[in-house]
Design a protein around this motif. Structure first.
Motif, PDB file in Angstrom:
ATOM      1  N   UNK A   6       0.847  -1.183   0.000  1.00 25.30           N
ATOM      2  CA  UNK A   6       0.000   0.000   0.000  1.00 25.30           C
ATOM      3  C   UNK A   6       0.888   1.241   0.000  1.00 25.30           C
ATOM      4  N   UNK A   7       0.741   2.066  -1.022  1.00 28.04           N
ATOM      5  CA  UNK A   7       1.596   3.249  -1.181  1.00 28.04           C
ATOM      6  C   UNK A   7       0.748   4.454  -1.577  1.00 28.04           C
ATOM      7  N   UNK A   8      -0.124   4.945  -0.699  1.00 26.35           N
ATOM      8  CA  UNK A   8      -1.064   6.010  -1.087  1.00 26.35           C
ATOM      9  C   UNK A   8      -0.390   7.315  -1.503  1.00 26.35           C
ATOM     10  N   UNK A   9       0.704   7.687  -0.860  1.00 20.15           N
ATOM     11  CA  UNK A   9       1.368   8.941  -1.215  1.00 20.15           C
ATOM     12  C   UNK A   9       2.137   8.794  -2.525  1.00 20.15           C
ATOM     13  N   UNK A  10       2.816   7.676  -2.688  1.00 22.66           N
ATOM     14  CA  UNK A  10       3.531   7.430  -3.931  1.00 22.66           C
ATOM     15  C   UNK A  10       2.566   7.327  -5.102  1.00 22.66           C
ATOM     16  N   UNK A  26       5.245  15.302   3.593  1.00 21.56           N
ATOM     17  CA  UNK A  26       4.751  14.322   2.627  1.00 21.56           C
ATOM     18  C   UNK A  26       5.891  13.728   1.805  1.00 21.56           C
ATOM     19  N   UNK A  27       6.942  14.502   1.553  1.00 20.35           N
ATOM     20  CA  UNK A  27       8.102  13.952   0.859  1.00 20.35           C
ATOM     21  C   UNK A  27       8.741  12.823   1.665  1.00 20.35           C
ATOM     22  N   UNK A  28       8.745  12.975   2.975  1.00 20.22           N
ATOM     23  CA  UNK A  28       9.272  11.887   3.823  1.00 20.22           C
ATOM     24  C   UNK A  28       8.405  10.644   3.686  1.00 20.22           C
ATOM     25  N   UNK A  31       9.137   8.923   0.456  1.00 21.27           N
ATOM     26  CA  UNK A  31      10.388   8.174   0.543  1.00 21.27           C
ATOM     27  C   UNK A  31      10.175   6.821   1.207  1.00 21.27           C
ATOM     28  N   UNK A  32       9.397   6.807   2.272  1.00 22.54           N
ATOM     29  CA  UNK A  32       9.130   5.534   2.955  1.00 22.54           C
ATOM     30  C   UNK A  32       8.432   4.555   2.017  1.00 22.54           C
ATOM     31  N   UNK A  33       7.453   5.048   1.262  1.00 19.51           N
ATOM     32  CA  UNK A  33       6.706   4.178   0.363  1.00 19.51           C
ATOM     33  C   UNK A  33       7.548   3.780  -0.852  1.00 19.51           C
ATOM     34  N   UNK A  34       8.431   4.672  -1.278  1.00 15.43           N
ATOM     35  CA  UNK A  34       9.325   4.352  -2.383  1.00 15.43           C
ATOM     36  C   UNK A  34      10.270   3.216  -2.001  1.00 15.43           C
TER      37      UNK A  34
END
Length: 641
Positions: A6-10, A26-28, A31-34
């Motif tokens: 699950x990568x909602x921000x990406x 949100x960039x952080x 990065x976590x989802x990336x």
């Protein structure tokens, strides 16, 4: 239902404009989802995992701050570029990495405008970035708005002389240029040499957390005029042994070290240097290979290269058991030679495990040398060892030996020094693609006076060639062998010394002779089995040597057969060309001999499985069968085969 993470921000990032609209918080999250997406993708395809995980935050920060692709982002080696590819419009294909017709495992100019410079060998990024910077200032680009050039280079790659040549030139030209030193303390093998010691001393005097706090203090000051901020950043680290003095002597403004996983440091530093830099800047970021994925962090190589794996456990898929790998057979044979002769020593260029020298280093540490990513030095170092009475084995992949060609010519061949070149990854190598193919070593080595050049057709032959090289003191000698498993032949207890320039007969036949050089012999024998069903029985010989050629055997094959076919895993200009020269000099063609050579085609073959790559090269058994039918004039059958 999907098993994708699950990568909602990406998922919101459809273009880099979306990324640049996000808040720092949100960039952080992106990065976590990336990182999660990268891990999942590589679990399906295999590939270089640790390097990409180590630059996730850096990748997000660079694309958020700089105006890529107008600003040219160049990844050194570029095996760490998977997160970059996900962010730059290739997420929908990321699970085709390193597969036939899929994404390359490295940056590739034809793949995306976000890949301004292709790479796969190390230490080229600063030179390329400087070229872009100068082209920008000279107006060379079709787009007059060509922007900044940013090179991301690891501490291992910075050990190569080419990087310093580029930095010295960049400092002298004083062009606006950004170099990110991705200092992860762990290249493929533990970094070696004075450069690694220098980088270590930058932060060895205090616990990392203290340096982290100091760097955060520096970040708070950086929005002031650039020169003042950079000076204060360095002053905060005055208890380090020498700070960034060396880089500044080369003409770079030095900023760091900073925590390359802390977006609160990365984003302000990158924004400030982009806004205020006028000349070359080096930003020193400390990162960790395999960051955020425990199975990679715990591996000795930090997950440098991996096959498909289970994300939950990190357990890699196991291949079906077969013959021992050629690399392991080489290592075992070299150990046997070293046990009998104290002059036998080994040199590698940052690939002790890949070249099979890890066990050699454990048993004979004083006779094994990892020179770092410095093939030129490694070759000349071996020349010095040989001149000093040692028996050096220079163990380097074929594709990397190209980087030391001038030294092979001038420091080894011209002086007739008995350096032993153990050339791994000969031929086509699969998922690493064209950049790592061992295509050219036979052509460029066999043209050098005094060189002996061999190729192993199976793992037992490889053992014999190691023994032959160890016993050979009359000039330089090389032997090549492929990546992967051997054919499963019975291995001798120890290799035997071969007669220089003498091949071997495999099977007697009539009509057409097949002269093999290297590891296509199994395919030749499969082709002969298929031809036997048609009543065709070729003679098969294994040349063993491209130089010197077995003149007696070759001329005998030409005399006793209507056609002669040579087969090799190398480019035009190699073994087959030398055979053709011999036949022409001896006037054999005047007698009506039909001669054909099967070589790698005059093109770079993209990544696929080795089988698929050799299909593209038309060097598998069915292609050999077809060639035999063709030279015998059975054209219609050949087309239907």
């Amino acid at each position: 239902m999907t098993d994708r993470p699950q990568t909602p921000h990406l998922d919101r990032i459809q273009s880099l404009a979306d990324l640049r609209d996000l808040s720092d918080a949100d960039l952080r999250r992106v990065a976590d989802e990336l990182r999660t997406e990268t891990i999942d993708a590589v679990s399906h395809t295999g590939g270089h995992l640790g390097a990409g995980l180590g630059v996730v935050e850096l990748t997000v920060a660079l694309h958020a701050v700089f105006d890529t692709p107008r600003d040219r982002l160049i990844w050194d080696v570029s095996h760490q570029s998977y997160p970059h590819k996900i962010l730059t419009g290739r997420r929908d294909r990321i699970r085709t990495l390193r597969q036939k017709d899929g994404l390359s495992g490295f940056t590739k100019r034809t793949e995306s405008p976000f890949d301004p410079f292709g790479a796969a060998h190390s230490s080229t990024s600063i030179s390329a970035a400087l070229g872009f910077a100068v082209a920008r200032d000279l107006g060379g680009a079709p787009d007059p708005s060509l922007g900044d050039a940013i090179a991301v280079i690891g501490d291992g790659a910075l050990s190569a002389g080419m990087a310093y040549e580029a930095m010295n030139n960049a400092g002298a030209l004083d062009k606006r240029l950004f170099v990110i030193l991705n200092d992860n303390e762990m290249s493929i093998a533990p970094p070696v040499g004075a450069m690694s010691s220098y980088l270590s001393r930058l932060y060895a005097g205090a616990p990392f957390q203290e340096l982290k706090a100091a760097a955060k203090g520096a970040v708070s000051m950086l929005p002031q005029p650039f020169q003042s901020g950079a000076r204060r950043a360095k002053d905060l680290l005055k208890h380090s042994v020498i700070g960034g003095t060396m880089f500044e002597e080369l003409g770079f403004s030095y900023v760091g070290p900073i925590d390359g996983h802390d977006m609160e440091q990365l984003l302000p530093v990158l924004r400030t240097v982009r806004a205020r830099a006028t000349g070359p800047v080096l930003i020193h970021a400390i990162t960790k290979k395999g960051k955020g994925y425990a199975p990679a962090e715990e591996r000795a190589d930090r997950g440098h290269a991996t096959s498909k794996f289970d994300v939950m456990t990190g357990e890699q898929a196991k291949s079906k058991p077969g013959g021992p790998s050629y690399t392991s057979v080489f290592a075992k044979a070299l150990l046997a030679e070293a046990a009998e002769d104290e002059r036998v020593c080994a040199v590698t260029a940052a690939m002790p495990d890949g070249t099979g020298l890890t066990k050699f280093a454990e048993r004979y540490p004083s006779r094994c040398f990892d020179v770092g990513i410095a093939e030129q030095h490694g070759v000349t170092f071996c020349a010095g060892l040989a001149a000093g009475g040692m028996k050096p084995f220079c163990a380097i992949y074929s594709t990397f030996l190209q980087r030391g060609f001038d030294q092979v010519v001038h420091d080894v061949a011209l002086q007739g020094l008995p350096v032993r070149f153990a050339i791994d990854r000969a031929g086509l190598v699969g998922a690493d693609g064209a950049t790592h193919a061992g295509s050219f070593d036979v052509a460029y080595l066999a043209n050098l006076p005094g060189f002996t050049v061999m190729a192993a057709s199976d793992e037992a032959e490889l053992m014999h060639m190691v023994a032959t090289a160890a016993a050979h003191d009359d000039g330089p000698i090389a032997f090549r062998f492929p990546r992967g498993e051997g054919r499963g032949v019975e291995l001798p207890k120890k290799g035997e010394v071969l007669e220089i320039g003498r091949g071997r007969m495999i099977r007697e036949g009539k009509g057409v002779a097949i002269l093999n050089f290297g590891a296509r012999l199994g395919e030749v024998e499969d082709a002969c089995e298929a031809l036997a069903s048609r009543g065709i029985t070729p003679t098969v010989a294994d040349a063993r040597f491209a130089k010197p050629l077995d003149r007696e055997m070759i001329l005998g094959l030409a005399r006793d057969h209507d056609a002669l076919i040579t087969i090799e895993e190398g480019a035009v200009g190699g073994f087959g060309s030398h055979v053709a020269q011999l036949l022409a000099e001896e006037g054999v063609f005047d007698a009506g001999l039909v001669y054909r050579s099967m070589v790698l085609p005059d093109t770079f073959i993209d990544q696929a499985s080795p089988r698929e790559m050799y299909d593209a090269a038309e060097l598998n058994a069915e292609h050999i069968e077809r060639k035999v039918l063709s030279v015998l004039g059975v054209e219609s059958i050949a087309r239907r085969a």
